[in-house]
Write an enzyme that holds these catalytic residues in place. Structure first.
Site, PDB file in Angstrom:
ATOM      1  N   ALA A  65     -16.223  -1.622  17.053  1.00  0.00           N
ATOM      2  CA  ALA A  65     -16.937  -1.179  18.255  1.00  0.00           C
ATOM      3  C   ALA A  65     -16.781  -2.261  19.318  1.00  0.00           C
ATOM      4  CB  ALA A  65     -18.397  -0.938  17.918  1.00  0.00           C
ATOM      5  N   GLY A 109     -16.250  -0.978  13.090  1.00  0.00           N
ATOM      6  CA  GLY A 109     -16.186   0.452  13.386  1.00  0.00           C
ATOM      7  C   GLY A 109     -14.792   1.033  13.199  1.00  0.00           C
ATOM      8  N   GLU A 112     -14.602   1.752   9.593  1.00  0.00           N
ATOM      9  CA  GLU A 112     -15.508   2.891   9.356  1.00  0.00           C
ATOM     10  C   GLU A 112     -14.892   4.195   9.867  1.00  0.00           C
ATOM     11  OE1 GLU A 112     -18.585   0.514  11.307  1.00  0.00           O
ATOM     12  OE2 GLU A 112     -19.911   0.997   9.646  1.00  0.00           O
ATOM     13  N   GLU A 132     -19.213  -7.331  10.708  1.00  0.00           N
ATOM     14  CA  GLU A 132     -20.399  -7.266  11.580  1.00  0.00           C
ATOM     15  C   GLU A 132     -21.404  -8.371  11.309  1.00  0.00           C
ATOM     16  OE1 GLU A 132     -19.004  -4.662  10.048  1.00  0.00           O
ATOM     17  OE2 GLU A 132     -19.024  -2.908  11.346  1.00  0.00           O
TER      18      GLU A 132
END
Ligand code: CAA
Length: 258
Positions: A65, A109, A112, A132
């Protein structure tokens, strides 16, 4: 006009979506995800498309992200906007098969997003990780849920708590990816897989995906019943008649995807 953040191509019944934010290693801003979701919505509704491939470039599938944007946000910003809901969550509801073709970094992300896909084809240079924890957060797009289901608690804890990156080979040994291929052949090999799936009857492909995903969401008895009902339902399709007739007549099936 600015460059699209997601490039779109079709090859027969396969759509290929390429994340196109190379200078930021394809960091997944809300704008990138909105373009991705919009393109996928179009292909979900398109009867001429059976399979959707997501890819990046040789250096990065996606490095997570967008940290620059997130660094400005506080709790009410993310909570009120339901950050990682909306378009992000839509991707998990896609009914047609999604294949991630991953070269380079698939982190946070990005890892993911790849795990949300139905198959991951990894280039030999792919690197997976959930870093993260180094940012003072945790995975927020399924990492703490899909990773243990894919590779087990011990390995998932290792990756999430230490932020360690793993190679394509290690990801393969752990069962995170479907196949590892030479980096320069990533798209060629992925398209072979995608075209094979796209040549099958679309209702049976979608019901197979739905049934396998049900294994994650239900107990065995309920999952077996769900599978059996889908199996029964496929006897109502034209393609079941065609597939079985073709076998009996010793010829290739000509599926109508109906
Ligand atoms: N968000 C925003 N920008 C990013 C980014 C990210 N996730 N990852 C890389 N970039 C940007 C860098 O800021 C840099 O931009 P500038 O050239 O403008 O400085 C550019 O991409 C190239 O990156 P690096 O110079 O860092 O490249 P490198 O080859 O030295 O390192 C890397 C590569 C190891 C992947 C490193 O970029 C990195 O660690 N990136 C962050 C990975 C990460 O922490 N991802 C998790 C994000 S949080 C998340 O995803 C939450 C969630 O669960 C949904």
């Amino acid at each position: 006009m600015s460059e699209p953040l997601v490039l779109v191509q079709t090859h027969g019944r396969v759509a290929v979506l390429t994340l196109n934010r190379p200078k930021a290693l394809n960091a997944l801003s809300n704008e990138v995800v909105a373009e991705l979701a919009q393109a996928i919505r179009g292909f979900e509704a398109d009867p001429n498309i059976s399979v959707i491939v997501l890819t990046g470039n040789e250096k990065a599938f996606a490095a997570g992200a967008d940290i620059g944007a997130m660094s400005q946000w506080n709790f009410s910003d993310v909570y009120n906007a339901d950050y990682l809901g909306g378009d992000w969550q839509y991707l998990r509801d896609v009914r047609k098969p999604l294949i991630a073709a991953v070269a380079g970094y698939a982190l946070g992300g990005g890892c993911e997003l790849a795990m949300l896909c139905d198959m991951i084809i990894a280039a030999e240079n792919a690197r997976f990780g959930q870093p993260e924890i180094k940012l003072g957060i945790i995975p927020g797009y399924g990492g703490t849920q899909r990773l243990p289901r894919a590779i087990g608690k011990a390995k998932a804890m290792d990756l999430v708590l230490t932020a360690r990156m793993i190679s394509a080979q290690e990801a393969d040994q752990m069962g995170l990816v479907s196949r590892v291929v030479p980096t320069e052949q990533l798209m060629e090999k992925t398209m072979e897989v995608a075209q094979t799936i796209a040549s099958m009857s679309l209702p049976s492909v979608m019901m197979a995906k739905e049934s396998i995903n049900r294994a994650y969401e239900s107990g065995l008895s309920e999952g077996l019943m769900f599978e059996r009902r889908n199996f029964h339902a496929l006897f109502s399709t034209e393609d079941q008649k065609e597939g079985m007739a073709a076998f009996v007549e010793k010829r290739q099936p000509d599926f109508k995807h109906k």
